[in-house]
Motif scaffolding. Structure first.
Motif, PDB file in Angstrom:
ATOM      1  N   MET A  20      16.838   4.297  -8.124  1.00 44.99           N
ATOM      2  CA  MET A  20      16.415   2.974  -7.682  1.00 44.99           C
ATOM      3  C   MET A  20      16.438   2.893  -6.152  1.00 44.99           C
ATOM      4  SD  MET A  20      17.890  -0.765  -8.836  1.00 44.99           S
ATOM      5  CE  MET A  20      17.583  -0.309 -10.543  1.00 44.99           C
ATOM      6  N   GLY A  21      17.510   3.399  -5.546  1.00 51.31           N
ATOM      7  CA  GLY A  21      17.595   3.398  -4.089  1.00 51.31           C
ATOM      8  C   GLY A  21      16.487   4.215  -3.458  1.00 51.31           C
ATOM      9  N   ALA A  22      16.169   5.371  -4.070  1.00 42.70           N
ATOM     10  CA  ALA A  22      15.098   6.225  -3.555  1.00 42.70           C
ATOM     11  C   ALA A  22      13.750   5.518  -3.646  1.00 42.70           C
ATOM     12  CB  ALA A  22      15.057   7.538  -4.331  1.00 42.70           C
ATOM     13  N   ALA A  23      13.505   4.814  -4.759  1.00 38.78           N
ATOM     14  CA  ALA A  23      12.232   4.116  -4.935  1.00 38.78           C
ATOM     15  C   ALA A  23      12.059   3.011  -3.907  1.00 38.78           C
ATOM     16  CB  ALA A  23      12.151   3.541  -6.356  1.00 38.78           C
ATOM     17  N   VAL A  24      13.107   2.238  -3.674  1.00 34.75           N
ATOM     18  CA  VAL A  24      13.024   1.154  -2.686  1.00 34.75           C
ATOM     19  C   VAL A  24      12.778   1.729  -1.289  1.00 34.75           C
ATOM     20  CG1 VAL A  24      14.310  -0.713  -1.572  1.00 34.75           C
ATOM     21  CG2 VAL A  24      14.447  -0.411  -4.051  1.00 34.75           C
ATOM     22  N   ALA A  25      13.457   2.819  -0.964  1.00 34.85           N
ATOM     23  CA  ALA A  25      13.267   3.445   0.352  1.00 34.85           C
ATOM     24  C   ALA A  25      11.847   3.960   0.513  1.00 34.85           C
ATOM     25  CB  ALA A  25      14.263   4.586   0.534  1.00 34.85           C
ATOM     26  N   ALA A  26      11.289   4.567  -0.533  1.00 39.27           N
ATOM     27  CA  ALA A  26       9.922   5.100  -0.455  1.00 39.27           C
ATOM     28  C   ALA A  26       8.910   3.982  -0.239  1.00 39.27           C
ATOM     29  CB  ALA A  26       9.592   5.878  -1.728  1.00 39.27           C
ATOM     30  N   ILE A  27       9.111   2.874  -0.935  1.00 44.08           N
ATOM     31  CA  ILE A  27       8.197   1.731  -0.774  1.00 44.08           C
ATOM     32  C   ILE A  27       8.300   1.158   0.634  1.00 44.08           C
ATOM     33  CG2 ILE A  27       7.753  -0.630  -1.542  1.00 44.08           C
ATOM     34  CD1 ILE A  27       8.714   0.325  -4.360  1.00 44.08           C
ATOM     35  N   LEU A  28       9.510   0.960   1.111  1.00 45.74           N
ATOM     36  CA  LEU A  28       9.699   0.424   2.459  1.00 45.74           C
ATOM     37  C   LEU A  28       9.132   1.365   3.509  1.00 45.74           C
ATOM     38  CD1 LEU A  28      10.855  -1.649   4.434  1.00 45.74           C
ATOM     39  CD2 LEU A  28      13.050  -0.434   4.295  1.00 45.74           C
ATOM     40  N   ALA A  29       9.373   2.672   3.349  1.00 50.75           N
ATOM     41  CA  ALA A  29       8.920   3.653   4.337  1.00 50.75           C
ATOM     42  C   ALA A  29       7.401   3.688   4.438  1.00 50.75           C
ATOM     43  CB  ALA A  29       9.457   5.038   3.987  1.00 50.75           C
ATOM     44  N   SER A  30       6.712   3.473   3.316  1.00 51.45           N
ATOM     45  CA  SER A  30       5.245   3.516   3.345  1.00 51.45           C
ATOM     46  C   SER A  30       4.681   2.413   4.231  1.00 51.45           C
ATOM     47  CB  SER A  30       4.684   3.402   1.935  1.00 51.45           C
ATOM     48  OG  SER A  30       4.934   2.115   1.393  1.00 51.45           O
ATOM     49  N   TRP A  31       5.433   1.333   4.373  1.00 52.65           N
ATOM     50  CA  TRP A  31       5.016   0.238   5.274  1.00 52.65           C
ATOM     51  C   TRP A  31       5.619   0.398   6.668  1.00 52.65           C
ATOM     52  CZ3 TRP A  31       8.324  -3.515   7.458  1.00 52.65           C
ATOM     53  CH2 TRP A  31       7.670  -4.503   8.182  1.00 52.65           C
ATOM     54  N   LEU A  32       6.911   0.694   6.715  1.00 54.19           N
ATOM     55  CA  LEU A  32       7.609   0.738   7.981  1.00 54.19           C
ATOM     56  C   LEU A  32       7.119   1.845   8.897  1.00 54.19           C
ATOM     57  CD1 LEU A  32      10.021  -0.527   9.553  1.00 54.19           C
ATOM     58  CD2 LEU A  32      11.497   1.164   8.443  1.00 54.19           C
ATOM     59  N   PHE A  33       6.820   3.018   8.305  1.00 60.12           N
ATOM     60  CA  PHE A  33       6.458   4.178   9.106  1.00 60.12           C
ATOM     61  C   PHE A  33       4.958   4.478   9.082  1.00 60.12           C
ATOM     62  CE2 PHE A  33      10.875   5.449   7.632  1.00 60.12           C
ATOM     63  CZ  PHE A  33      11.485   4.970   8.798  1.00 60.12           C
ATOM     64  N   GLN A  34       4.151   3.505   8.674  1.00 59.99           N
ATOM     65  CA  GLN A  34       2.716   3.771   8.644  1.00 59.99           C
ATOM     66  C   GLN A  34       2.214   3.973  10.053  1.00 59.99           C
ATOM     67  OE1 GLN A  34       0.232   0.314   7.596  1.00 59.99           O
ATOM     68  NE2 GLN A  34       2.087  -0.954   7.711  1.00 59.99           N
ATOM     69  N   LYS A  35       1.243   4.860  10.187  1.00 58.59           N
ATOM     70  CA  LYS A  35       0.683   5.185  11.498  1.00 58.59           C
ATOM     71  C   LYS A  35      -0.135   4.019  12.003  1.00 58.59           C
ATOM     72  CE  LYS A  35       0.536  10.174  10.785  1.00 58.59           C
ATOM     73  NZ  LYS A  35       1.630  10.436  11.732  1.00 58.59           N
ATOM     74  N   ALA A  36      -0.048   3.783  13.289  1.00 61.00           N
ATOM     75  CA  ALA A  36      -0.808   2.704  13.901  1.00 61.00           C
ATOM     76  C   ALA A  36      -2.305   2.976  13.766  1.00 61.00           C
ATOM     77  CB  ALA A  36      -0.435   2.566  15.381  1.00 61.00           C
ATOM     78  N   GLU A  37      -3.059   1.907  13.495  1.00 59.44           N
ATOM     79  CA  GLU A  37      -4.500   2.063  13.371  1.00 59.44           C
ATOM     80  C   GLU A  37      -5.111   2.338  14.735  1.00 59.44           C
ATOM     81  OE1 GLU A  37      -6.176  -1.328  11.527  1.00 59.44           O
ATOM     82  OE2 GLU A  37      -5.010  -1.108   9.677  1.00 59.44           O
ATOM     83  N   THR A  38      -6.103   3.227  14.746  1.00 60.33           N
ATOM     84  CA  THR A  38      -6.766   3.561  15.983  1.00 60.33           C
ATOM     85  C   THR A  38      -7.651   2.393  16.402  1.00 60.33           C
ATOM     86  OG1 THR A  38      -6.805   5.874  15.341  1.00 60.33           O
ATOM     87  CG2 THR A  38      -8.284   5.198  17.127  1.00 60.33           C
ATOM     88  N   ALA A  39      -7.510   2.001  17.638  1.00 59.77           N
ATOM     89  CA  ALA A  39      -8.308   0.888  18.140  1.00 59.77           C
ATOM     90  C   ALA A  39      -9.774   1.295  18.173  1.00 59.77           C
ATOM     91  CB  ALA A  39      -7.848   0.479  19.535  1.00 59.77           C
ATOM     92  N   SER A  40     -10.648   0.385  17.744  1.00 65.14           N
ATOM     93  CA  SER A  40     -12.075   0.687  17.718  1.00 65.14           C
ATOM     94  C   SER A  40     -12.710   0.374  19.068  1.00 65.14           C
ATOM     95  CB  SER A  40     -12.760  -0.125  16.625  1.00 65.14           C
ATOM     96  OG  SER A  40     -12.520  -1.502  16.808  1.00 65.14           O
TER      97      SER A  40
END
Length: 226
Positions: free
Chosen positions: A206-226
């Motif tokens: 359960m702890g691993a699942a919550v961390a994976a979900i949070l990390a997918s948002w927290l550590f997402q790469k910044a979008e390249t400015a157009s």
């Protein structure tokens, strides 16, 4: 474009890493108990330092081959992110459990203890389950956050996190389903009663699942400015 080593080499790396890690966790617990003269704080300190040290070494040496997961929770998260196919992941998990248990038995042999044992050490209750969830949450977040931008620091970050988590969590941070099973097979300082292991494993996943979900948002790469 880099290619992964053959699966056989990766499985050997995972098996070898799990063997040595689990032997260290259990063996250092036995040694600490023998030398600490009944002082549990000193025994835990010895167990902690040995575990942190071996993690740094194993991740540094084996990480370039298999990623040095040595932990089904880590492997499941990596596969869920599409970074490892599920067929290979099942092989990783099998190696972690099988060779980890062999590591526990090796620790018993080294200290002239009966090879086959079951722990009678009770580890249960809401506090310890929450501790395991938080321990595994923090471990996964540490790995994913460090891999994103500071790959060369993964070994140090994981080793330091587990060293800290041994002390700040009520469960002493198993944070690993395979080592939970292996520790149920040792009636020593590091043990956990087999009937207490399933709840620990559920909390870890359960702890691993919550961390994976949070990390997918927290550590997402910044979008390249157009």
């Amino acid at each position: 474009m880099t290619t992964s080593p053959p699966l056989a080499r990766r499985l050997v790396a995972e098996g070898l890493g799990s063997f040595l890690l689990f032997a260290c966790v259990i063996g250092s617990g036995i040694m600490a108990t023998n030398l600490s003269q009944g002082n549990d704080a000193i025994a835990l300190l010895g167990n902690t330092l040995a575990t942190g040290a071996i993690l740094f070494v194993l991740i540094t040496v084996l990480g370039p081959i298999s990623g040095a997961h040595m932990n089904p929770a880590v492997t499941i998260v990596v596969a869920s992110r599409g970074e490892l196919n599920w067929r290979d992941a099942s092989g990783y998990i099998g190696a972690q459990f099988a060779f980890g248990i062999l590591g526990a038995w090796a620790a018993h042999l080294m200290f002239d203890l009966p090879t086959l044992q079951l722990s009678v050490k009770a580890r249960t209750g809401l506090g310890q389950w929450v501790g395991e969830g938080i321990a595994t949450f923090g471990l996964i977040l540490t790995i994913l956050g460090t891999v994103r931008d500071r790959t060369g620091s993964v070994a140090a970050a994981v080793a330091l996190y587990i060293t800290a988590a041994y002390w700040f969590t009520s469960s002493t941070s198993f944070a690993n389903p395979a080592i939970t099973v292996a520790r149920s097979l040792t009636n020593s300082f590091a043990g956990i009663a087999p009937h207490n292991a399933p709840a620990f494993i559920a909390a870890q996943l359960m702890g691993a699942a919550v961390a994976a979900i949070l990390a997918s948002w927290l550590f997402q790469k910044a979008e390249t400015a157009s």
